[in-house]
Design a protein around this motif. Structure first.
Motif, PDB file in Angstrom:
ATOM      1  N   GLU A 126      26.302  18.230  41.008  1.00 34.31           N
ATOM      2  CA  GLU A 126      25.378  17.528  40.132  1.00 34.31           C
ATOM      3  C   GLU A 126      24.133  17.126  40.920  1.00 34.31           C
ATOM      4  OE1 GLU A 126      27.179  14.260  38.225  1.00 34.31           O
ATOM      5  OE2 GLU A 126      28.620  15.478  37.090  1.00 34.31           O
ATOM      6  N   VAL A 127      23.010  17.216  40.261  1.00 34.41           N
ATOM      7  CA  VAL A 127      21.753  16.807  40.890  1.00 34.41           C
ATOM      8  C   VAL A 127      21.713  15.292  40.904  1.00 34.41           C
ATOM      9  CG1 VAL A 127      19.245  16.889  40.767  1.00 34.41           C
ATOM     10  CG2 VAL A 127      20.600  18.897  40.139  1.00 34.41           C
ATOM     11  N   PRO A 128      21.528  14.686  42.050  1.00 32.26           N
ATOM     12  CA  PRO A 128      21.486  13.220  42.087  1.00 32.26           C
ATOM     13  C   PRO A 128      20.262  12.695  41.358  1.00 32.26           C
ATOM     14  CG  PRO A 128      20.875  14.122  44.202  1.00 32.26           C
ATOM     15  CD  PRO A 128      21.350  15.282  43.380  1.00 32.26           C
ATOM     16  N   ILE A 129      20.497  11.671  40.579  1.00 29.50           N
ATOM     17  CA  ILE A 129      19.414  11.008  39.864  1.00 29.50           C
ATOM     18  C   ILE A 129      18.874   9.911  40.759  1.00 29.50           C
ATOM     19  CG2 ILE A 129      18.730   9.749  37.799  1.00 29.50           C
ATOM     20  CD1 ILE A 129      19.580  12.656  37.331  1.00 29.50           C
ATOM     21  N   VAL A 130      17.600   9.966  41.025  1.00 29.28           N
ATOM     22  CA  VAL A 130      16.978   8.985  41.906  1.00 29.28           C
ATOM     23  C   VAL A 130      16.841   7.669  41.156  1.00 29.28           C
ATOM     24  CG1 VAL A 130      14.933   8.410  43.248  1.00 29.28           C
ATOM     25  CG2 VAL A 130      15.751  10.782  43.159  1.00 29.28           C
ATOM     26  N   PRO A 131      17.375   6.565  41.693  1.00 33.32           N
ATOM     27  CA  PRO A 131      17.236   5.258  41.035  1.00 33.32           C
ATOM     28  C   PRO A 131      15.819   4.725  41.218  1.00 33.32           C
ATOM     29  CG  PRO A 131      18.418   5.014  43.094  1.00 33.32           C
ATOM     30  CD  PRO A 131      18.171   6.487  42.934  1.00 33.32           C
ATOM     31  N   ASN A 132      15.038   4.758  40.179  1.00 28.27           N
ATOM     32  CA  ASN A 132      13.644   4.351  40.259  1.00 28.27           C
ATOM     33  C   ASN A 132      13.411   2.913  39.817  1.00 28.27           C
ATOM     34  OD1 ASN A 132      12.313   6.845  41.143  1.00 28.27           O
ATOM     35  ND2 ASN A 132      13.096   7.674  39.206  1.00 28.27           N
ATOM     36  N   THR A 133      14.493   2.202  39.530  1.00 24.95           N
ATOM     37  CA  THR A 133      14.379   0.773  39.229  1.00 24.95           C
ATOM     38  C   THR A 133      15.400   0.014  40.066  1.00 24.95           C
ATOM     39  OG1 THR A 133      15.974   0.866  37.407  1.00 24.95           O
ATOM     40  CG2 THR A 133      13.645   1.288  36.867  1.00 24.95           C
ATOM     41  N   LEU A 134      15.148  -1.268  40.270  1.00 29.54           N
ATOM     42  CA  LEU A 134      16.089  -2.099  41.033  1.00 29.54           C
ATOM     43  C   LEU A 134      17.434  -2.161  40.334  1.00 29.54           C
ATOM     44  CD1 LEU A 134      16.610  -4.002  43.401  1.00 29.54           C
ATOM     45  CD2 LEU A 134      15.655  -5.874  42.008  1.00 29.54           C
ATOM     46  N   GLN A 135      17.445  -2.172  39.024  1.00 33.75           N
ATOM     47  CA  GLN A 135      18.690  -2.220  38.276  1.00 33.75           C
ATOM     48  C   GLN A 135      19.529  -0.974  38.527  1.00 33.75           C
ATOM     49  OE1 GLN A 135      18.090  -2.637  34.088  1.00 33.75           O
ATOM     50  NE2 GLN A 135      20.288  -2.795  33.612  1.00 33.75           N
ATOM     51  N   MET A 136      18.865   0.217  38.498  1.00 35.70           N
ATOM     52  CA  MET A 136      19.597   1.456  38.745  1.00 35.70           C
ATOM     53  C   MET A 136      20.084   1.526  40.191  1.00 35.70           C
ATOM     54  SD  MET A 136      17.318   4.282  36.676  1.00 35.70           S
ATOM     55  CE  MET A 136      18.389   5.607  37.212  1.00 35.70           C
ATOM     56  N   ALA A 137      19.283   1.032  41.135  1.00 30.01           N
ATOM     57  CA  ALA A 137      19.698   1.074  42.540  1.00 30.01           C
ATOM     58  C   ALA A 137      20.864   0.148  42.819  1.00 30.01           C
ATOM     59  CB  ALA A 137      18.508   0.707  43.419  1.00 30.01           C
ATOM     60  N   SER A 138      21.034  -0.880  42.021  1.00 31.66           N
ATOM     61  CA  SER A 138      22.114  -1.850  42.235  1.00 31.66           C
ATOM     62  C   SER A 138      23.430  -1.404  41.628  1.00 31.66           C
ATOM     63  CB  SER A 138      21.723  -3.213  41.638  1.00 31.66           C
ATOM     64  OG  SER A 138      20.524  -3.695  42.229  1.00 31.66           O
ATOM     65  N   LEU A 139      23.432  -0.331  40.842  1.00 32.41           N
ATOM     66  CA  LEU A 139      24.668   0.148  40.227  1.00 32.41           C
ATOM     67  C   LEU A 139      25.597   0.762  41.274  1.00 32.41           C
ATOM     68  CD1 LEU A 139      23.225   1.812  36.986  1.00 32.41           C
ATOM     69  CD2 LEU A 139      24.291  -0.448  37.210  1.00 32.41           C
ATOM     70  N   GLN A 140      26.897   0.771  40.963  1.00 31.38           N
ATOM     71  CA  GLN A 140      27.878   1.379  41.850  1.00 31.38           C
ATOM     72  C   GLN A 140      27.625   2.880  41.946  1.00 31.38           C
ATOM     73  OE1 GLN A 140      30.173  -0.091  43.736  1.00 31.38           O
ATOM     74  NE2 GLN A 140      29.570  -2.136  42.977  1.00 31.38           N
ATOM     75  N   SER A 141      27.690   3.400  43.199  1.00 32.08           N
ATOM     76  CA  SER A 141      27.442   4.817  43.419  1.00 32.08           C
ATOM     77  C   SER A 141      28.157   5.260  44.684  1.00 32.08           C
ATOM     78  CB  SER A 141      25.942   5.084  43.540  1.00 32.08           C
ATOM     79  OG  SER A 141      25.695   6.422  43.873  1.00 32.08           O
ATOM     80  N   GLN A 142      28.525   6.553  44.723  1.00 34.89           N
ATOM     81  CA  GLN A 142      29.118   7.127  45.924  1.00 34.89           C
ATOM     82  C   GLN A 142      28.054   7.443  46.965  1.00 34.89           C
ATOM     83  OE1 GLN A 142      32.406   7.325  46.399  1.00 34.89           O
ATOM     84  NE2 GLN A 142      32.677   6.394  44.374  1.00 34.89           N
TER      85      GLN A 142
END
Length: 443
Positions: free
Chosen positions: A363-379
């Motif tokens: 899967e192509v990684p989705i770049v977190p472009n907001t602080l909310q997306m960057a704070s989500l759980q991720s591998q």
């Protein structure tokens, strides 16, 4: 004769002698005068005189004088007085002014004089001989021919000048059209070169502000589709597009695209090995078709990787799109609008990152472009820092702490300098921090 008659009349009136009689000489003068005065109706001629109409139009009217006392009965009294013979002239209103010389033209108007002149001309014409008339006719014909030649010559000169003026005007218009066409070709060539230079700098990921200022206006605006596989400012989102305002925002997008190109094939083992060897994926833009409309230029472009396979990717990537640019009078790009298929590019990025022997597509990684997306759980390993120096760590996810060997409590409030050691490439760190200081994506 008049003086003698006037003298005789005055002598008679002054003496008052009833027995007066003229002497022989005076009698002859009186007889002659009375004959003249009775035969002619007016001074200057009768019916045939210049005055015309019985002499009453332009001459004087004879006046009867009373018979003096003692005048001989056999003699007729004089019909005119001495005063009647005083000179007369015609005044402005056609009357006679006493004291002027008698004139045969008294009482004639301008029309009468013109008629008299015409009559004189006719008389002179009748008096001319045949040879004289032929000579006059020849002279008149020569004069007419000469005037005709002069008119013809003047007309030919005027036509020639008109032809010369029209020819010069057409030549001037032709030169202006040729010059305008040449300038248009030069302008088109310059603008094509500017667009190619913009795409070349973009493909190279060049962030040199001075180079961009030579081809892009300060109020530059760029529009493109939303690209979730690249980093960008969330404030740029406008509907289904991103709107980049200003040169700094555009350069930040250039760096974001460059990082995306370098990551083609990640995180496959082949890509990691190529990175370890120092190999990087490169790409280029090519203009296919160009169309010009006033101050706009439209072009079809092709974006393609050149060495993705050798740099660890499973396949090369290619993207077709359209570009529309507007320009300032100085031939700088005022706006640019990119159009392309985002999903088609994401599918190619998936293929480039999936090993050939893998049964599961990456899967192509989705770049977190907001602080909310960057704070989500991720591998994915993620660390969040402040946006300004000293860039203190705010949050680190479990994948990052596990990779680096630090607990989240140990790193919060510190900067990423804790990750550096004796083997750290200081030049790479300097380049990385330069992009961070400028607010651009960095890798």
């Amino acid at each position: 004769m008049y003086n003698n008659l006037e003298h005789s009349s005055r002598a008679h009136q002054s003496t008052g002698n009833n027995g007066w009689a003229p002497d022989a000489e005076e009698q002859n003068m009186l007889n002659q005068f009375m004959v003249d005065s009775t035969d002619e109706k007016s001074y200057g001629g009768g019916d045939g005189g210049v005055g015309g109409d019985g002499g009453h139009s332009g001459g004087y009217v004879p006046q009867a004088l009373p018979r003096p006392p003692g005048y001989p009965p056999d003699l007729r009294p004089p019909q005119t007085s001495a005063a009647a013979f005083q000179p007369n002239v015609q005044n402005t209103y056609g009357g006679l002014i006493p004291g002027s010389e008698p004139s045969g033209f008294a009482g004639l108007g301008v029309g009468d004089l013109n008629k008299a002149g015409d009559l004189g001309s006719k008389r002179r014409s009748q008096e001319m001989t045949l040879e004289d008339k032929e000579k006059v006719t020849r002279d008149r014909n020569r004069e007419h021919a000469r005037n005709t030649r002069l008119r013809k010559k003047a007309y030919e000169a005027k036509l020639s000048q008109m032809v010369m003026d029209l020819t010069a005007q057409r030549e001037q218009q032709a030169r202006e059209r040729a010059l305008a066409a040449t300038m248009e070709r030069e302008r088109l060539s310059i603008r094509q070169g500017v667009v190619r230079q913009m795409l070349d700098l973009r493909a190279a990921g060049d962030a040199d502000v001075m180079k961009w200022m030579q081809i892009v206006d300060e109020s530059f605006v760029c529009t493109m589709p939303i690209t979730p596989f690249r980093s960008f400012q969330h404030a740029e989102v406008n509907g289904v597009n991103r709107v980049l305002r200003g040169l700094d925002a555009f350069i930040a997008d250039v760096r974001s695209e460059a990082i995306c190109v370098e990551s083609i094939g990640a995180p496959s083992p082949r890509w990691k090995a190529a990175r370890a060897r120092g190999e990087r994926v490169s790409a280029q833009y090519a203009l296919v078709d160009l169309a010009v409309a006033e101050d706009s230029l439209m072009a079809k472009w092709v974006f393609a990787t050149r060495n993705a396979v050798s740099a660890g990717a499973e396949c090369e990537c290619r993207l077709d799109g359209m570009l529309r640019c507007t320009f300032t009078p100085q031939n700088k790009i005022l706006s640019a609008e990119f159009s392309f298929d985002v999903m088609a590019l994401m599918q190619q990025l998936q293929c480039a990152a999936t090993p050939a022997d893998s049964m599961v597509q990456s899967e192509v990684p989705i770049v977190p472009n907001t602080l909310q997306m960057a704070s989500l759980q991720s591998q994915e390993c993620r660390v969040i820092t402040s946006a300004r120096p000293p860039y203190q760590i705010v949050q680190a996810n479990p994948a990052w702490t596990q990779l680096c060997g630090y607990a989240s409590e140990e790193v919060e409030g510190r900067n990423l300098g804790i990750m550096q050691g004796p083997a750290t490439d200081r030049a790479a760190v300097a380049r990385f921090m330069a992009d961070v200081h400028a607010g651009r994506p960095a890798a």
